[in-house]
Design an enzyme around this catalytic site. Structure first.
Site, PDB file in Angstrom:
ATOM      1  CE1 TYR A  82     -11.292   6.850  -0.521  1.00  0.00           C
ATOM      2  CE2 TYR A  82     -13.431   6.639   0.539  1.00  0.00           C
ATOM      3  CZ  TYR A  82     -12.085   6.326   0.477  1.00  0.00           C
ATOM      4  OH  TYR A  82     -11.535   5.487   1.411  1.00  0.00           O
TER       5      TYR A  82
ATOM      6  NE  ARG B 261      -3.398   2.476   2.692  1.00  0.00           N
ATOM      7  CZ  ARG B 261      -4.321   2.663   3.629  1.00  0.00           C
ATOM      8  NH1 ARG B 261      -4.648   1.673   4.434  1.00  0.00           N
ATOM      9  NH2 ARG B 261      -4.908   3.824   3.764  1.00  0.00           N
TER      10      ARG B 261
ATOM     11  CG  ASN C 169     -11.224  -0.899  -0.499  1.00  0.00           C
ATOM     12  OD1 ASN C 169     -12.306  -0.715  -1.037  1.00  0.00           O
ATOM     13  ND2 ASN C 169     -10.921  -0.444   0.709  1.00  0.00           N
TER      14      ASN C 169
HETATM   15  P1  NAD Z   1      -4.428  -5.860   6.666  1.00  0.00           P
HETATM   16  O1  NAD Z   1      -3.157  -5.391   6.095  1.00  0.00           O
HETATM   17  O2  NAD Z   1      -4.556  -5.950   8.127  1.00  0.00           O
HETATM   18  O3  NAD Z   1      -4.764  -7.272   6.020  1.00  0.00           O
HETATM   19  C1  NAD Z   1      -5.728  -8.136   6.548  1.00  0.00           C
HETATM   20  C2  NAD Z   1      -5.196  -9.536   6.577  1.00  0.00           C
HETATM   21  O4  NAD Z   1      -5.226 -10.121   5.270  1.00  0.00           O
HETATM   22  C3  NAD Z   1      -3.733  -9.634   7.057  1.00  0.00           C
HETATM   23  O5  NAD Z   1      -3.680 -10.312   8.282  1.00  0.00           O
HETATM   24  C4  NAD Z   1      -3.049 -10.376   5.917  1.00  0.00           C
HETATM   25  O6  NAD Z   1      -2.068 -11.293   6.365  1.00  0.00           O
HETATM   26  C5  NAD Z   1      -4.211 -11.074   5.254  1.00  0.00           C
HETATM   27  N1  NAD Z   1      -4.001 -11.591   3.903  1.00  0.00           N
HETATM   28  C6  NAD Z   1      -3.272 -11.067   2.883  1.00  0.00           C
HETATM   29  N2  NAD Z   1      -3.378 -11.860   1.796  1.00  0.00           N
HETATM   30  C7  NAD Z   1      -4.202 -12.891   2.131  1.00  0.00           C
HETATM   31  C8  NAD Z   1      -4.696 -14.040   1.443  1.00  0.00           C
HETATM   32  N3  NAD Z   1      -4.351 -14.299   0.181  1.00  0.00           N
HETATM   33  N4  NAD Z   1      -5.519 -14.892   2.114  1.00  0.00           N
HETATM   34  C9  NAD Z   1      -5.860 -14.661   3.390  1.00  0.00           C
HETATM   35  N5  NAD Z   1      -5.424 -13.587   4.089  1.00  0.00           N
HETATM   36  C10 NAD Z   1      -4.603 -12.721   3.464  1.00  0.00           C
HETATM   37  O7  NAD Z   1      -5.579  -4.992   6.004  1.00  0.00           O
HETATM   38  P2  NAD Z   1      -6.800  -4.176   6.621  1.00  0.00           P
HETATM   39  O8  NAD Z   1      -6.364  -2.800   6.839  1.00  0.00           O
HETATM   40  O9  NAD Z   1      -7.452  -4.934   7.673  1.00  0.00           O
HETATM   41  O10 NAD Z   1      -7.741  -4.143   5.343  1.00  0.00           O
HETATM   42  C11 NAD Z   1      -8.160  -5.341   4.729  1.00  0.00           C
HETATM   43  C12 NAD Z   1      -8.871  -5.055   3.429  1.00  0.00           C
HETATM   44  O11 NAD Z   1     -10.111  -4.408   3.670  1.00  0.00           O
HETATM   45  C13 NAD Z   1      -8.107  -4.133   2.482  1.00  0.00           C
HETATM   46  O12 NAD Z   1      -8.259  -4.574   1.169  1.00  0.00           O
HETATM   47  C14 NAD Z   1      -8.756  -2.798   2.689  1.00  0.00           C
HETATM   48  O13 NAD Z   1      -8.621  -1.948   1.591  1.00  0.00           O
HETATM   49  C15 NAD Z   1     -10.182  -3.236   2.885  1.00  0.00           C
HETATM   50  N6  NAD Z   1     -11.046  -2.239   3.560  1.00  0.00           N
HETATM   51  C16 NAD Z   1     -12.242  -2.019   2.951  1.00  0.00           C
HETATM   52  C17 NAD Z   1     -13.107  -1.081   3.446  1.00  0.00           C
HETATM   53  C18 NAD Z   1     -14.400  -0.845   2.706  1.00  0.00           C
HETATM   54  O14 NAD Z   1     -15.036   0.163   2.934  1.00  0.00           O
HETATM   55  N7  NAD Z   1     -14.802  -1.739   1.813  1.00  0.00           N
HETATM   56  C19 NAD Z   1     -12.767  -0.380   4.623  1.00  0.00           C
HETATM   57  C20 NAD Z   1     -11.540  -0.652   5.240  1.00  0.00           C
HETATM   58  C21 NAD Z   1     -10.686  -1.601   4.686  1.00  0.00           C
HETATM   59  C1  G6P Z   2     -12.515   4.116   4.322  1.00  0.00           C
HETATM   60  C2  G6P Z   2     -13.047   3.294   3.167  1.00  0.00           C
HETATM   61  C3  G6P Z   2     -12.243   2.118   2.915  1.00  0.00           C
HETATM   62  C4  G6P Z   2     -10.796   2.521   2.995  1.00  0.00           C
HETATM   63  C5  G6P Z   2     -10.481   2.757   4.438  1.00  0.00           C
HETATM   64  C6  G6P Z   2      -9.068   3.190   4.687  1.00  0.00           C
HETATM   65  O1  G6P Z   2     -13.483   4.543   5.118  1.00  0.00           O
HETATM   66  O2  G6P Z   2     -14.406   3.126   3.020  1.00  0.00           O
HETATM   67  O3  G6P Z   2     -12.607   1.522   1.732  1.00  0.00           O
HETATM   68  O4  G6P Z   2      -9.975   1.606   2.432  1.00  0.00           O
HETATM   69  O5  G6P Z   2     -11.439   3.519   5.059  1.00  0.00           O
HETATM   70  O6  G6P Z   2      -8.802   3.252   6.049  1.00  0.00           O
HETATM   71  P1  G6P Z   2      -7.327   3.199   6.633  1.00  0.00           P
HETATM   72  O7  G6P Z   2      -7.486   3.393   8.089  1.00  0.00           O
HETATM   73  O8  G6P Z   2      -6.787   1.858   6.265  1.00  0.00           O
HETATM   74  O9  G6P Z   2      -6.546   4.282   5.965  1.00  0.00           O
HETATM   75 MN    MN Z   3     -14.837   1.807   1.251  1.00  0.00          MN
END
Ligand code: NAD
Ligand code: G6P
Ligand code: MN
Ligand code: MN
Length: 433
Positions: A253, A93, A147
């Protein structure tokens, strides 16, 4: 019993979703939760799982929780699978954010060149996961939080046999909750008619208890302190004329697109002071995991609010509960358009209010896009489809086409620069290229 599998279980967000399932246990009686992660996440997985177990035990909810690195074994008998993975971790990232910034462009995890590369790394893995689900637990719903959530969800719909997939984001919930605070009503009394795509959605009309309050909501946004920006986005005041001519609620965004120069300036300044957002999040995570390790902690900690995704469990858990109960209530999800917006293809994934039934989301009709936003939404959707095509083929020309069509990529020369640099930087996670 009901079984939920959380892929990416080592995420610091996991206590949110555990909390959500505990709170809803009477309507959504989960009996088994399995957290799945990979080698790189093993340590985080163990800490999070132990906290989750304490949270469950503390409330006395009858839920068995375990964790594993064996995804295929975990999927046996699953009813719901949630995905919250980060391919390449926060280090990847940081590259998505730093490399575009270095060339004077927005560096962001879901927008611009960085978001494109997050999609390139993620789509092949999500297709593998969807393939496993289709084979091992074909009736399970895949609730994708990974994401860029809208793009990833459309990629799975298009390129996997597994069609029971729904994308979720916390932004629509945050917007409703922000409106609820301003009008001093609980969030369930707020309905926003959303139109658009994930991280490019507009609030077209606002209803409180069924009464159209759009004008009043716009006044609060223009003159008062209505602010629903998550922790990860610099929040600048909106331009008054922008809001008045739009007459819709923008989402946070949109600042990247409509206040491009100002946001870039702020982001560069923040980068100089604190590094990329990934690096800030690494620090927040350190703090969070120190807390999680404490055996006295039995609830999700307050500090989770420093993460942009705070409250995502509201969307994920209420979605699963409504599918389970065939509630037929309305929630905002990423699902197939099916004619809801006639300007976009039926098979495009949009972020849309949908009736949530046991057979999945039924999108509500939105109608033709307003002239003020139709051009940008159609462009962004076409762009997203180029990204998907490039991600599954690994075709360099397609990757270039997607990057040059992104509004945050400012010239052909810059497109070439960031494309080549990001391809090189992420090589280990891009076997398709
Ligand atoms: P993170 O870096 O903590 O990752 C979460 C876990 O995924 C880690 O423990 C990592 O080891 C694991 N991982 C990586 N590749 C993997 C695989 N192939 N199989 C199983 N596990 C795997 O990330 P985070 O900050 O918790 O975010 C996780 C995801 O959620 C990201 O893609 C982030 O963008 C997304 N997210 C989405 C929203 C939304 O609004 N949709 C909001 C926040 C985060
Ligand atoms: C937002 C969004 C997510 C984004 C995240 C990032 O609210 O909806 O899709 O990826 O938060 O948060 P972070 O704490 O990882 O910067
Ligand atoms: Mn989002
Ligand atoms: Mn079952």
């Amino acid at each position: 019993g009901l079984k939920v599998v959380i892929i990416g279980g080592g995420s610091s967000y996991t206590p949110e979703i555990i909390d959500g399932m505990i709170k809803r246990h009477s309507q959504f009686p989960v009996s088994e939760i399995v957290l799945v992660d990979i080698n790189e996440g093993a340590r985080k997985l163990e800490i999070v799982a132990n906290l989750a177990k304490r949270m469950i035990e503390y409330t006395g909810a009858p839920i068995q929780l375990r964790y594993t690195k064996n995804r295929r074994e975990a999927l046996q008998g699953a009813d719901f699978v949630t995905t919250q993975i980060r391919v390449g971790g926060l280090k990847a990232r940081a590259l998505d954010e730093r490399i575009p910034l270095k060339h004077g462009m927005i560096g962001q995890e879901t927008n611009g060149a960085g978001g494109i590369f997050k999609a390139f790394r993620t789509i092949p893995i999500l297709l593998e996961i969807a393939g496993d689900i289709h084979e091992i637990c074909p009736n399970a719903w895949l609730v994708n939080f990974t994401n860029p959530a809208g793009i990833v969800t459309e990629a799975v719909m298009k390129h996997s046999q597994h069609q029971k997939v729904i994308g979720v984001c916390n932004i629509p919930y945050n917007m409703r909750s922000g409106i609820g605070e301003i009008f001093d009503v609980s969030v369930d009394r707020v309905m926003i008619e959303f139109v658009g795509l994930n991280h490019f959605v507009f609030g077209k009309r606002v209803f409180i208890d069924g009464v159209d309050q759009t004008d009043e909501a716009m006044r609060h946004l223009i003159y008062d302190d209505l602010n629903y920006s998550p922790a990860n986005i610099v929040s600048l005041p909106w331009n008054k004329n922008f809001l008045q001519s739009l007459n819709m609620l923008p989402n946070p965004y949109h600042q990247y697109y409509f206040q491009h120069a100002e946001v870039l300036k702020k982001d560069l300044q923040a980068y100089k002071e604190n590094g990329t957002r990934a690096e800030v999040v690494m620090e927040v995570e350190k703090k969070l995991f120190e807390k999680y390790k404490n055996p006295k902690l039995k609830e999700k900690p307050q500090e989770l609010e420093e993460r942009g995704g705070a409250y995502y469990s509201e969307s994920a858990c209420s979605l699963m509960a409504s599918i389970y109960n065939n509630s037929m209530d309305i929630q905002t999800v990423n699902t197939l358009n099916k004619g809801s917006i006639p300007d976009l293809p039926s098979e495009a994934v949009i972020e849309v209010n949908s009736v949530i039934s046991a057979s999945g989301p039924i999108p509500l009709a939105i109608g033709p896009l307003p002239d003020t936003i139709s051009g940008s939404i159609i462009q962004l959707k076409k762009f997203e489809q180029l990204v998907i095509d490039a991600a599954v083929t690994g075709d360099y020309k397609k990757a270039y086409a997607s990057i040059i069509m992104n509004p945050l990529v400012t010239s052909d020369e810059n497109a070439q620069l960031v494309l080549d640099e990001l391809l090189q930087a992420h090589k280990p996670y891009l076997p398709q290229f």
